[in-house]
Design an enzyme around this catalytic site. Structure first.
Site, PDB file in Angstrom:
ATOM      1  N   GLY A 154       0.838  -1.208   0.000  1.00 39.77           N
ATOM      2  CA  GLY A 154       0.000   0.000   0.000  1.00 39.77           C
ATOM      3  C   GLY A 154       0.865   1.248   0.000  1.00 39.77           C
ATOM      4  O   GLY A 154       1.826   1.328   0.768  1.00 39.77           O
ATOM      5  N   ARG A 157       0.918  -5.003  -5.133  1.00 38.88           N
ATOM      6  CA  ARG A 157       1.077  -6.186  -4.278  1.00 38.88           C
ATOM      7  C   ARG A 157       1.193  -7.346  -5.261  1.00 38.88           C
ATOM      8  O   ARG A 157       0.192  -7.754  -5.854  1.00 38.88           O
ATOM      9  CB  ARG A 157      -0.133  -6.376  -3.374  1.00 38.88           C
ATOM     10  CG  ARG A 157      -0.430  -5.179  -2.455  1.00 38.88           C
ATOM     11  CD  ARG A 157      -1.510  -5.555  -1.450  1.00 38.88           C
ATOM     12  NE  ARG A 157      -2.235  -4.403  -0.940  1.00 38.88           N
ATOM     13  CZ  ARG A 157      -1.843  -3.648   0.093  1.00 38.88           C
ATOM     14  NH1 ARG A 157      -0.728  -3.904   0.696  1.00 38.88           N
ATOM     15  NH2 ARG A 157      -2.581  -2.634   0.495  1.00 38.88           N
ATOM     16  N   ASP A 178       5.457  -4.945   6.037  1.00 37.78           N
ATOM     17  CA  ASP A 178       6.070  -6.238   6.377  1.00 37.78           C
ATOM     18  C   ASP A 178       5.893  -7.301   5.288  1.00 37.78           C
ATOM     19  O   ASP A 178       6.738  -8.183   5.130  1.00 37.78           O
ATOM     20  CB  ASP A 178       5.632  -6.742   7.758  1.00 37.78           C
ATOM     21  CG  ASP A 178       4.125  -6.759   7.932  1.00 37.78           C
ATOM     22  OD1 ASP A 178       3.403  -6.443   6.959  1.00 37.78           O
ATOM     23  OD2 ASP A 178       3.674  -7.094   9.045  1.00 37.78           O
ATOM     24  N   THR A 196       4.327   2.647   5.413  1.00 34.68           N
ATOM     25  CA  THR A 196       2.915   2.236   5.489  1.00 34.68           C
ATOM     26  C   THR A 196       2.204   3.183   6.454  1.00 34.68           C
ATOM     27  O   THR A 196       2.803   3.595   7.458  1.00 34.68           O
ATOM     28  CB  THR A 196       2.741   0.784   5.990  1.00 34.68           C
ATOM     29  OG1 THR A 196       1.370   0.585   6.385  1.00 34.68           O
ATOM     30  CG2 THR A 196       3.605   0.448   7.197  1.00 34.68           C
ATOM     31  N   ASP A 203      -0.016   2.327   8.411  1.00 32.82           N
ATOM     32  CA  ASP A 203      -0.536   1.561   9.554  1.00 32.82           C
ATOM     33  C   ASP A 203       0.309   1.655  10.834  1.00 32.82           C
ATOM     34  O   ASP A 203      -0.178   1.346  11.914  1.00 32.82           O
ATOM     35  CB  ASP A 203      -0.672   0.077   9.185  1.00 32.82           C
ATOM     36  CG  ASP A 203      -1.605  -0.139   8.009  1.00 32.82           C
ATOM     37  OD1 ASP A 203      -2.467   0.727   7.770  1.00 32.82           O
ATOM     38  OD2 ASP A 203      -1.473  -1.175   7.327  1.00 32.82           O
ATOM     39  N   ASP A 215       2.475  -0.344  11.840  1.00 30.51           N
ATOM     40  CA  ASP A 215       2.397  -1.652  12.494  1.00 30.51           C
ATOM     41  C   ASP A 215       3.671  -2.479  12.335  1.00 30.51           C
ATOM     42  O   ASP A 215       3.627  -3.701  12.419  1.00 30.51           O
ATOM     43  CB  ASP A 215       1.197  -2.437  11.910  1.00 30.51           C
ATOM     44  CG  ASP A 215       1.332  -2.657  10.414  1.00 30.51           C
ATOM     45  OD1 ASP A 215       2.181  -1.998   9.786  1.00 30.51           O
ATOM     46  OD2 ASP A 215       0.584  -3.488   9.875  1.00 30.51           O
ATOM     47  N   ARG A 259      -5.295  -1.884   8.991  1.00 28.55           N
ATOM     48  CA  ARG A 259      -5.259  -3.341   8.831  1.00 28.55           C
ATOM     49  C   ARG A 259      -5.600  -4.009  10.154  1.00 28.55           C
ATOM     50  O   ARG A 259      -6.668  -3.770  10.679  1.00 28.55           O
ATOM     51  CB  ARG A 259      -3.888  -3.786   8.303  1.00 28.55           C
ATOM     52  CG  ARG A 259      -3.928  -5.126   7.606  1.00 28.55           C
ATOM     53  CD  ARG A 259      -2.579  -5.492   7.052  1.00 28.55           C
ATOM     54  NE  ARG A 259      -2.242  -4.716   5.867  1.00 28.55           N
ATOM     55  CZ  ARG A 259      -2.670  -4.994   4.653  1.00 28.55           C
ATOM     56  NH1 ARG A 259      -3.428  -6.044   4.453  1.00 28.55           N
ATOM     57  NH2 ARG A 259      -2.322  -4.256   3.629  1.00 28.55           N
TER      58      ARG A 259
HETATM   59  O1  F6P Z   1      -1.508  -1.261   4.672  1.00 27.55           O
HETATM   60  C1  F6P Z   1      -2.105  -0.073   4.264  1.00 27.55           C
HETATM   61  C2  F6P Z   1      -3.578  -0.249   4.053  1.00 27.55           C
HETATM   62  O2  F6P Z   1      -4.116   1.002   3.664  1.00 27.55           O
HETATM   63  C3  F6P Z   1      -4.352  -0.807   5.263  1.00 27.55           C
HETATM   64  O3  F6P Z   1      -4.593   0.161   6.238  1.00 27.55           O
HETATM   65  C4  F6P Z   1      -5.587  -1.333   4.589  1.00 27.55           C
HETATM   66  O4  F6P Z   1      -6.146  -2.381   5.351  1.00 27.55           O
HETATM   67  C5  F6P Z   1      -5.065  -1.845   3.270  1.00 27.55           C
HETATM   68  O5  F6P Z   1      -3.836  -1.176   3.039  1.00 27.55           O
HETATM   69  C6  F6P Z   1      -5.976  -1.594   2.098  1.00 27.55           C
HETATM   70  O6  F6P Z   1      -5.399  -2.177   0.984  1.00 27.55           O
HETATM   71  P1  F6P Z   1      -5.885  -1.939  -0.502  1.00 27.55           P
HETATM   72  O7  F6P Z   1      -5.462  -0.562  -0.920  1.00 27.55           O
HETATM   73  O8  F6P Z   1      -5.211  -2.985  -1.289  1.00 27.55           O
HETATM   74  O9  F6P Z   1      -7.384  -2.045  -0.500  1.00 27.55           O
END
Ligand code: F6P
Length: 327
Positions: A15, A76, A107, A130, A132, A134, A176
């Site tokens: 992300g 991803r 991660d 990120t 998050d 985390d 997340r």
């Molecule tokens: O890891 C960053 C994040 O924005 C999280 O907070 C969220 O759960 C996820 O990515 C959303 O992913 P995507 O953009 O693939 O929907």
């Protein structure tokens, strides 16, 4: 120990997060500073598999320190999870004659980096990017501070309408499986309740808290919900609450991807610049398979294995602060 690096690749993965551009800029310019030729790999590991590798220079990262998103784009990659995908990535890496790699991401991206280094002996250093926050081994990840400010700004606006209409709002934020964004932005915007996965206090606690707010004379409330919470998302929680307290007519806002965009805060720009420079230095000093982070305001290295397997704990004292300041 020192390592000779002539050509270095940099990519952003997972992300996107505000400040990733500042990190790319720092890596590229640190390379130039040290006499290394920098190469940008587009679309993360996907671009490594597709062979999207382009030379960069100090000018190709001009005027991006203030921009959200990532100039190199991100993805991803499912293919990079397979040995065949990583083999193709390695062949492209070698054809481009690269000696080392900097991965800016979360991660999941470091898991890919670990395998890449283990299987092909490519030295890799990670930079935590990120929203998050985390990732174990750093007090802050790039993008987190900007995301907090984005949430606070949005919730301030919702607070205006909640107050005007005497309403209860459930506002869902990202993170997340972690509650860092919810907890810290919740305190920042004066949320009446904050629901995070690390401290599930259940629906009864929420009901008691809202009833207490009523008795204390509050006419509107904001409940900040972390997306990874056990009670389901904000919509589900609102439904559960309305079933238990039919007098309440809740409104729900899911802030969503707005949290991932926007101009990075100064904090994130400085963090990204420090970590980008540190990543190149770390590789030159002979270390790899590590993430560069910031702990107690000093740059610190954490082995990928630890950064991936461990988790930063929420500061429970902050929950107490949230409870006290929201009475
Ligand atoms: O890891 C960053 C994040 O924005 C999280 O907070 C969220 O759960 C996820 O990515 C959303 O992913 P995507 O953009 O693939 O929907």
């Amino acid at each position: 120990m020192t390592r000779e690096i002539r050509r270095l690749g940099v990519l952003t993965s997972g992300g996107d997060a505000p400040g990733m551009n500042a990190a790319i800029r720092a890596v590229v310019r640190a390379c130039v500073h040290h006499g290394i030729k920098p190469y940008g790999i587009r679309e993360g590991y996907k671009g490594l598999i597709d062979g999207q590798i382009e030379p960069m220079n100090a000018r190709s990262v001009a005027n991006i320190v203030n921009q959200g998103g990532t100039l190199l784009k991100s993805a991803r990659s499912q293919a990079f999870r397979t040995p065949e995908g990583r083999q193709t990535a390695f062949e492209n890496f070698r054809s481009a004659d690269l000696d080392a790699l900097v991965v800016i991401g979360g991660d999941g991206s470091f898991t890919g980096a670990t395998l890449f280094e283990k299987e092909f002996g490519i030295p890799v250093v990670g930079v935590p990017g990120t929203i998050d926050n985390d990732i174990f081994g750093t007090d802050y990840t790039i993008g987190y501070d900007t995301a907090l400010n984005t949430v606070v700004e949005a919730v301030d606006k919702i607070r205006d309408t909640a107050t005007s209409h005497n309403r209860l709002f459930f506002i869902e934020v990202m993170g997340r499986d972690a509650g860092f964004i919810a907890l810290n932005s919740g305190i920042g915007c004066g949320a009446e309740e904050i629901l995070i996965p690390e401290a599930d206090r259940g629906i009864d606690h929420l009901i008691k808290s809202l009833e207490r707010s009523d008795r204390a004379g509050k006419t509107s409330s904001i409940v900040l919900v972390a997306e990874g919470g056990k009670g389901g998302g904000a919509f589900e929680l609102a439904k559960t609450l309305e079933a238990r307290l039919p007098d309440y007519e809740a409104r729900v806002t899911v802030l969503g991807h707005i949290q991932r965009g926007g101009r990075p805060s100064c904090f994130d720009r400085v963090l990204a610049s420090r970590l980008g420079v540190a990543a190149v230095k770390t590789l030159l000093e002979g270390s790899s398979s590590v993430m560069v982070g910031v702990r107690n305001n000093a740059v610190a290295l954490t082995p990928f294995a630890e950064a991936i397997s461990k988790h930063n704990a929420i500061d429970k004292a902050l929950l107490e602060v949230a409870d006290i300041v929201s009475i």
